[in-house]
Design a protein around this motif. Sequence first.
Motif, short mmCIF file in Angstrom:
data_model
loop_
_atom_site.label_atom_id
_atom_site.label_comp_id
_atom_site.label_asym_id
_atom_site.label_seq_id
_atom_site.Cartn_x
_atom_site.Cartn_y
_atom_site.Cartn_z
N MET A 1 34.40 54.60 31.26
CA MET A 1 35.19 54.47 32.75
C MET A 1 34.89 53.67 33.98
O MET A 1 34.15 53.30 33.23
N ILE A 2 35.27 53.51 34.51
CA ILE A 2 36.06 52.35 35.82
C ILE A 2 34.90 53.09 36.47
O ILE A 2 35.09 54.11 37.66
N PRO A 3 33.73 52.52 36.97
CA PRO A 3 32.76 53.07 37.76
C PRO A 3 33.82 52.59 39.34
O PRO A 3 33.88 52.20 39.80
N GLU A 4 32.78 53.72 39.89
CA GLU A 4 34.13 54.08 41.58
C GLU A 4 33.54 52.93 42.72
O GLU A 4 34.30 52.67 43.22
N SER A 5 32.44 51.78 42.14
CA SER A 5 32.27 51.02 43.30
C SER A 5 33.33 50.09 42.65
O SER A 5 33.27 48.51 43.04
N ALA A 6 34.27 49.81 41.55
CA ALA A 6 35.15 48.89 41.41
C ALA A 6 36.38 48.88 41.01
O ALA A 6 37.37 48.26 41.53
N PHE A 7 36.90 50.08 42.60
CA PHE A 7 37.68 50.07 42.91
C PHE A 7 37.83 50.61 44.52
O PHE A 7 37.28 50.98 44.80
N SER A 8 39.24 50.34 44.18
CA SER A 8 39.37 51.25 45.73
C SER A 8 40.58 51.68 46.48
O SER A 8 41.82 51.30 46.29
N PRO A 9 40.90 53.45 46.48
CA PRO A 9 41.82 53.57 46.55
C PRO A 9 42.65 53.67 46.75
O PRO A 9 44.07 53.65 47.44
N LEU A 10 42.56 53.16 48.33
CA LEU A 10 43.37 53.05 50.01
C LEU A 10 43.91 51.77 49.84
O LEU A 10 44.76 51.59 50.69
N VAL A 11 43.70 51.01 48.91
CA VAL A 11 43.74 49.28 49.70
C VAL A 11 45.34 49.15 48.39
O VAL A 11 45.15 49.35 47.86
N PRO A 12 46.44 48.86 49.53
CA PRO A 12 47.93 48.60 49.16
C PRO A 12 47.14 46.95 48.26
O PRO A 12 46.83 46.25 48.56
N PRO A 13 48.67 47.06 47.23
CA PRO A 13 48.44 45.30 46.61
C PRO A 13 49.00 44.34 47.53
O PRO A 13 49.68 44.58 48.50
N SER A 14 48.96 42.93 47.39
CA SER A 14 49.23 42.48 48.44
C SER A 14 50.18 41.96 48.38
O SER A 14 50.88 40.96 49.34
N GLY A 15 50.94 42.34 47.40
CA GLY A 15 52.43 41.62 47.43
C GLY A 15 53.06 41.82 45.85
O GLY A 15 52.60 43.28 45.40
N THR A 16 54.36 41.45 45.88
CA THR A 16 55.05 41.87 44.54
C THR A 16 55.26 40.87 44.01
O THR A 16 56.18 41.15 42.65
N GLY A 17 54.30 39.92 44.32
CA GLY A 17 54.27 38.64 43.57
C GLY A 17 52.90 38.12 43.22
O GLY A 17 52.24 38.05 44.11
N CYS A 18 52.73 37.01 41.92
CA CYS A 18 51.20 36.50 42.58
C CYS A 18 51.53 35.41 43.37
O CYS A 18 51.66 34.61 43.76
N VAL A 19 49.68 36.02 43.90
CA VAL A 19 49.79 35.24 45.26
C VAL A 19 49.85 33.79 45.27
O VAL A 19 50.36 32.91 46.31
N GLU A 20 48.78 33.47 44.46
CA GLU A 20 48.57 31.60 44.12
C GLU A 20 49.99 31.11 43.90
O GLU A 20 50.40 30.15 44.18
N CYS A 21 50.45 31.86 42.63
CA CYS A 21 51.68 31.24 42.40
C CYS A 21 52.88 31.46 43.22
O CYS A 21 53.71 30.13 43.63
N ASP A 22 52.89 32.13 44.31
CA ASP A 22 53.97 32.13 44.89
C ASP A 22 53.82 30.91 46.78
O ASP A 22 54.56 30.87 46.93
N ALA A 23 52.20 30.94 46.47
CA ALA A 23 52.04 30.15 47.87
C ALA A 23 52.33 28.69 46.97
O ALA A 23 52.63 28.11 47.63
N ALA A 24 52.03 28.82 45.72
CA ALA A 24 52.79 27.33 45.43
C ALA A 24 54.30 27.12 44.95
O ALA A 24 54.65 25.12 44.15
N GLY A 25 55.37 27.91 44.62
CA GLY A 25 56.43 27.70 44.59
C GLY A 25 56.47 27.73 42.25
O GLY A 25 57.70 27.51 42.37
#
Length: 118
Positions: A1-25
């Motif tokens: 079981m995933i502990p409740e403190s390990a997730f946040s059900p209201l937070v959307p994803p940061s985007g549609t691609g890898c944040v760091e890869c997108d920033a670096a091209g």
Amino acid sequence: MIPESAFSPLVPPSGTGCVECDAAGGWWVHLRRCVLCGHIGCCDDSLAKHATAHAKAAGHPVIRSFEPDETWFWNYDTSEYFETGPELAPPQSHPVDQSVPGPASRVPADWEDLLGAP
């Protein structure tokens, strides 16, 4: 079981691609979503392994696949795999028409050789 403190059900994803890869091209193979902060990072099959790096640096050990039709979770701290887990804010994956690996415009022709694929 995933502990409740390990997730946040209201937070959307940061985007549609890898944040760091997108920033670096850069490009990625598959995407993973941090279930606590929504960070999207590339998988360990990708050259940069940003999802794992984020989990270690941020102390956010649980990720979910961000691939269409995949609902599994992984806990880096315990090396546990879960077929299903908590409901998270949408979207549940990158767009279906987004290439894998992706994004298509940045994937080199020799990507399989770069990854050491047989």
